[in-house]
Design an enzyme around this catalytic site. Structure first.
Site, PDB file in Angstrom:
ATOM      1  N   CYS A   8       0.822  -1.212   0.000  1.00  0.00           N
ATOM      2  CA  CYS A   8       0.000   0.000   0.000  1.00  0.00           C
ATOM      3  C   CYS A   8       0.856   1.262   0.000  1.00  0.00           C
ATOM      4  CB  CYS A   8      -0.925  -0.005   1.212  1.00  0.00           C
ATOM      5  SG  CYS A   8      -1.821   1.525   1.408  1.00  0.00           S
TER       6      CYS A   8
ATOM      7  N   GLU B 292      -6.846   1.666 -13.376  1.00  0.00           N
ATOM      8  CA  GLU B 292      -6.322   2.873 -12.727  1.00  0.00           C
ATOM      9  C   GLU B 292      -5.098   3.411 -13.475  1.00  0.00           C
ATOM     10  OE1 GLU B 292      -7.775   2.169  -8.118  1.00  0.00           O
ATOM     11  OE2 GLU B 292      -5.727   1.634  -8.622  1.00  0.00           O
TER      12      GLU B 292
ATOM     13  N   LYS C 174       0.302   5.337  -6.151  1.00  0.00           N
ATOM     14  CA  LYS C 174      -0.720   5.335  -7.220  1.00  0.00           C
ATOM     15  C   LYS C 174      -1.613   6.567  -7.125  1.00  0.00           C
ATOM     16  CE  LYS C 174      -4.561   4.099  -6.373  1.00  0.00           C
ATOM     17  NZ  LYS C 174      -5.095   2.789  -6.198  1.00  0.00           N
TER      18      LYS C 174
ATOM     19  N   GLU D 277     -26.463  14.549  -4.339  1.00  0.00           N
ATOM     20  CA  GLU D 277     -27.831  14.782  -3.879  1.00  0.00           C
ATOM     21  C   GLU D 277     -28.811  13.885  -4.626  1.00  0.00           C
ATOM     22  OE1 GLU D 277     -29.860  18.557  -4.977  1.00  0.00           O
ATOM     23  OE2 GLU D 277     -28.049  19.028  -6.115  1.00  0.00           O
TER      24      GLU D 277
HETATM   25  P1  NDP Z   1      -7.510  -8.219 -10.453  1.00  0.00           P
HETATM   26  O1  NDP Z   1      -7.603  -9.613  -9.991  1.00  0.00           O
HETATM   27  O2  NDP Z   1      -8.495  -7.213  -9.980  1.00  0.00           O
HETATM   28  O3  NDP Z   1      -7.527  -8.167 -12.028  1.00  0.00           O
HETATM   29  C1  NDP Z   1      -6.701  -8.969 -12.798  1.00  0.00           C
HETATM   30  C2  NDP Z   1      -7.029  -8.715 -14.256  1.00  0.00           C
HETATM   31  O4  NDP Z   1      -6.119  -9.401 -15.086  1.00  0.00           O
HETATM   32  C3  NDP Z   1      -8.422  -9.209 -14.616  1.00  0.00           C
HETATM   33  O5  NDP Z   1      -8.964  -8.293 -15.526  1.00  0.00           O
HETATM   34  C4  NDP Z   1      -8.135 -10.553 -15.267  1.00  0.00           C
HETATM   35  O6  NDP Z   1      -9.086 -10.919 -16.218  1.00  0.00           O
HETATM   36  C5  NDP Z   1      -6.825 -10.268 -15.956  1.00  0.00           C
HETATM   37  N1  NDP Z   1      -6.026 -11.465 -16.154  1.00  0.00           N
HETATM   38  C6  NDP Z   1      -5.715 -12.421 -15.248  1.00  0.00           C
HETATM   39  N2  NDP Z   1      -4.933 -13.369 -15.805  1.00  0.00           N
HETATM   40  C7  NDP Z   1      -4.747 -13.009 -17.086  1.00  0.00           C
HETATM   41  C8  NDP Z   1      -4.051 -13.578 -18.180  1.00  0.00           C
HETATM   42  N3  NDP Z   1      -3.393 -14.727 -18.059  1.00  0.00           N
HETATM   43  N4  NDP Z   1      -4.080 -12.947 -19.364  1.00  0.00           N
HETATM   44  C9  NDP Z   1      -4.755 -11.779 -19.487  1.00  0.00           C
HETATM   45  N5  NDP Z   1      -5.429 -11.197 -18.511  1.00  0.00           N
HETATM   46  C10 NDP Z   1      -5.425 -11.799 -17.320  1.00  0.00           C
HETATM   47  O7  NDP Z   1      -6.024  -7.807 -10.103  1.00  0.00           O
HETATM   48  P2  NDP Z   1      -5.259  -6.453 -10.054  1.00  0.00           P
HETATM   49  O8  NDP Z   1      -3.859  -6.859 -10.318  1.00  0.00           O
HETATM   50  O9  NDP Z   1      -5.849  -5.389 -10.898  1.00  0.00           O
HETATM   51  O10 NDP Z   1      -5.456  -6.012  -8.537  1.00  0.00           O
HETATM   52  C11 NDP Z   1      -5.206  -6.920  -7.472  1.00  0.00           C
HETATM   53  C12 NDP Z   1      -6.013  -6.575  -6.261  1.00  0.00           C
HETATM   54  O11 NDP Z   1      -5.449  -5.446  -5.627  1.00  0.00           O
HETATM   55  C13 NDP Z   1      -7.452  -6.168  -6.538  1.00  0.00           C
HETATM   56  O12 NDP Z   1      -8.312  -7.263  -6.653  1.00  0.00           O
HETATM   57  C14 NDP Z   1      -7.774  -5.324  -5.348  1.00  0.00           C
HETATM   58  O13 NDP Z   1      -8.217  -6.156  -4.293  1.00  0.00           O
HETATM   59  C15 NDP Z   1      -6.444  -4.695  -4.987  1.00  0.00           C
HETATM   60  N6  NDP Z   1      -6.388  -3.296  -5.454  1.00  0.00           N
HETATM   61  C16 NDP Z   1      -7.249  -2.371  -4.930  1.00  0.00           C
HETATM   62  C17 NDP Z   1      -7.218  -1.062  -5.346  1.00  0.00           C
HETATM   63  C18 NDP Z   1      -8.180  -0.088  -4.786  1.00  0.00           C
HETATM   64  O14 NDP Z   1      -8.760  -0.342  -3.727  1.00  0.00           O
HETATM   65  N7  NDP Z   1      -8.423   1.069  -5.438  1.00  0.00           N
HETATM   66  C19 NDP Z   1      -6.260  -0.608  -6.353  1.00  0.00           C
HETATM   67  C20 NDP Z   1      -5.424  -1.653  -6.850  1.00  0.00           C
HETATM   68  C21 NDP Z   1      -5.491  -2.925  -6.412  1.00  0.00           C
HETATM   69  P3  NDP Z   1     -10.489 -11.641 -15.855  1.00  0.00           P
HETATM   70  O15 NDP Z   1     -11.395 -10.565 -15.369  1.00  0.00           O
HETATM   71  O16 NDP Z   1     -10.911 -12.223 -17.154  1.00  0.00           O
HETATM   72  O17 NDP Z   1     -10.166 -12.667 -14.826  1.00  0.00           O
END
Ligand code: NDP
Length: 451
Positions: free
Chosen positions: A42, A181, A50, A439
């Protein structure tokens, strides 16, 4: 049996540091090991840098808006180098605060990797062993990316804060929080940004209408988003990275970032040998008190892959201390967690999305999408969304979804009402704050549909 410590924490991120210092403040003898920087994902390579980059990236648009409001100002160039120096100075400052919190509470720290030796013993990288009555695993997670030809040419969100120069052209792979993001951030900083997502719509799992609007607005602002598209192959071509996509496109980029999910940091921790159960992704399996099957070992935060958010890890750490050191068994409440995605525009959400809710019970959907005053005056076409999902039977607001500038701030407050079990009528009898965007949440009279 006597131990070196009452508690040994492995991992100095949000959850581990909180648990360590609160347990120590209560009189426990506590140690913590961290192999990298204090503050964890974080503070060092996630939420904090970020969000600072989101702020930086929003200024370009602000200059245009200011001009529309009569200001005679011109946008200059964004200077990544000077921003980066300030960014890392801020991260150093925050890391110092984390270290001081531990020191001031009497937590002994070891700046090295630690792994489990037995149910009450931790082995440090220098070979020394420390015993503790309780051990808390809080090692967090790390980015993962697909195994494919040339994948090593790409970077993850860990490296993005350390780029020497900003790329001219960048490809981001993924459609989750991090991908969306950073697509907004890079686009805002003037990088020509392309995003490939393999599914039909980004931000899978969130309300369809809300994520649809986020995607539309991202495209409107210049992100070249391709859904139903993945990457097949990459290779170096001169200074560039050549990428072949599933849609047949072959293109050159300066930088490719994978945001394709994260994995728990449980490799080579000695856990399996101790009988600590790991799930399919390598996550540590725990009960509602964050206790593993080995009674002296607990785990919190991303390493358990429950809800991977900093405030949740902190809650889990507090509940652990309450349970283990204060004799007050406290399960962690993972229900109705408000969250924000810092896309541009932001999305704030709590509770069930429309698609999820209608599978469970009959609902009413209240939604309004409009051009907000501030941006509309500036001549922007941008739209926002305010949406409530209401139970027909109990009248409770089951979900609230906001896509708008400042949605993160709004959902924190709406989240209190939803968590309290507010009904649609409770929202209605709250007087509107005028003129604001939010609102609309208390003035929507008729459902747009029932399901
Ligand atoms: P996520 O799990 O949210 O997203 C991963 C993405 O990558 C999905 O779109 C997934 O597709 C895609 N993906 C996975 N494997 C492959 C692959 N082999 N080829 C192509 N695409 C793939 O992970 P993030 O890394 O974005 O974030 C991790 C976690 O961190 C989040 O879930 C969240 O909990 C936390 N986070 C929170 C934030 C906030 O509160 N603002 C900001 C950043 C992170 P598909 O949907 O098809 O599975």
């Amino acid at each position: 049996m006597s131990f070196d410590y009452d508690l040994f924490v492995i991992g100095g991120g949000s959850g581990g540091v909180r648990a360590a210092r609160v347990a120590a403040a209560g009189g426990a003898k506590v140690a913590l090991a961290e192999e990298d920087r204090y503050g964890g994902t974080c503070v060092i390579r996630g939420c904090v840098p970020k969000k600072l980059m989101v702020f930086a990236s929003e200024y370009a648009g602000m200059v245009e808006d200011a001009q529309a409001y009569g200001w005679d100002i011109q946008a200059g160039d964004f200077n990544w180098g000077s921003f980066k120096v300030k960014l890392h100075a801020e991260l150093d400052r925050l890391e110092g605060i984390y270290r001081n919190l531990l020191k001031n509470n009497g937590v002994e720290t070891f700046d090295q990797r630690a792994k489990m030796a037995d149910a009450h013993t931790v082995e440090l990288a220098d070979g020394s062993k420390k015993t503790a009555k309780h051990i808390l695993l809080a090692m967090g997670g790390r980015p993962v990316w697909p195994d494919m030809p040339g994948a090593e040419l790409g970077i993850s969100s860990n490296e993005i804060f350390h780029l020497e120069t900003l790329p001219k052209d960048m490809l981001i792979i993924g459609g989750g929080y991090i991908a969306c993001e950073f697509a907004g951030i890079m686009n805002g900083l003037g990088v020509k940004t392309t995003q490939y997502y393999r599914g039909a719509q980004v931000l899978r799992g969130f309300d369809d209408e809300a994520r649809g609007l986020v995607a539309e607005e991202m495209c409107q602002r210049g992100v070249d988003l391709h859904c139903g598209t993945n990457i097949l192959e990459m290779r170096k071509e001169g200074d560039k990275i050549w990428v072949k996509a599933t849609n047949g496109d072959e293109r050159l980029f300066d930088q490719v970032m994978f945001a394709t999910g994260r994995a728990p940091n449980t490799d080579d921790m000695g856990l399996e040998a101790l009988g600590v159960e790991l799930g399919r992704k390598g996550e540590i399996v725990v009960d509602e008190y964050s206790q593993t099957g080995v009674p002296s070992i607990y785990a919190i935060g991303d390493v358990t892959d429950r809800v991977n958010l900093t405030p949740v890890a902190i809650r889990e750490g507090m509940a652990f201390v309450e349970t283990v050191f204060k004799g007050n068994p406290t399960p962690v409440d993972h229900d109705l967690i408000p969250t924000a995605i810092f896309t541009q525009p932001e999305m704030g959400t709590v509770g069930l999305g429309e698609e999820e809710a209608r599978e469970l019970e009959p609902i009413e959907v209240y939604a309004t999408s409009f051009k907000p005053m501030q941006q509309s005056f500036a001549g922007r076409a941008e739209r926002v969304l305010m949406k409530l999902i209401v139970s027909q039977a109990s009248r409770k607001v089951l979900g609230c979804h906001i896509v708008a500038p400042g949605a993160g701030e709004m959902i924190q407050l709406a989240g209190i009402a939803v968590k309290m079990g507010a009904t649609k009528e409770d929202f209605d009898r709250t007087v509107a704050v005028h003129p604001t965007m939010s609102e609309e949440l208390v003035t929507m009279k008729e459902p747009v549909r029932t399901a």
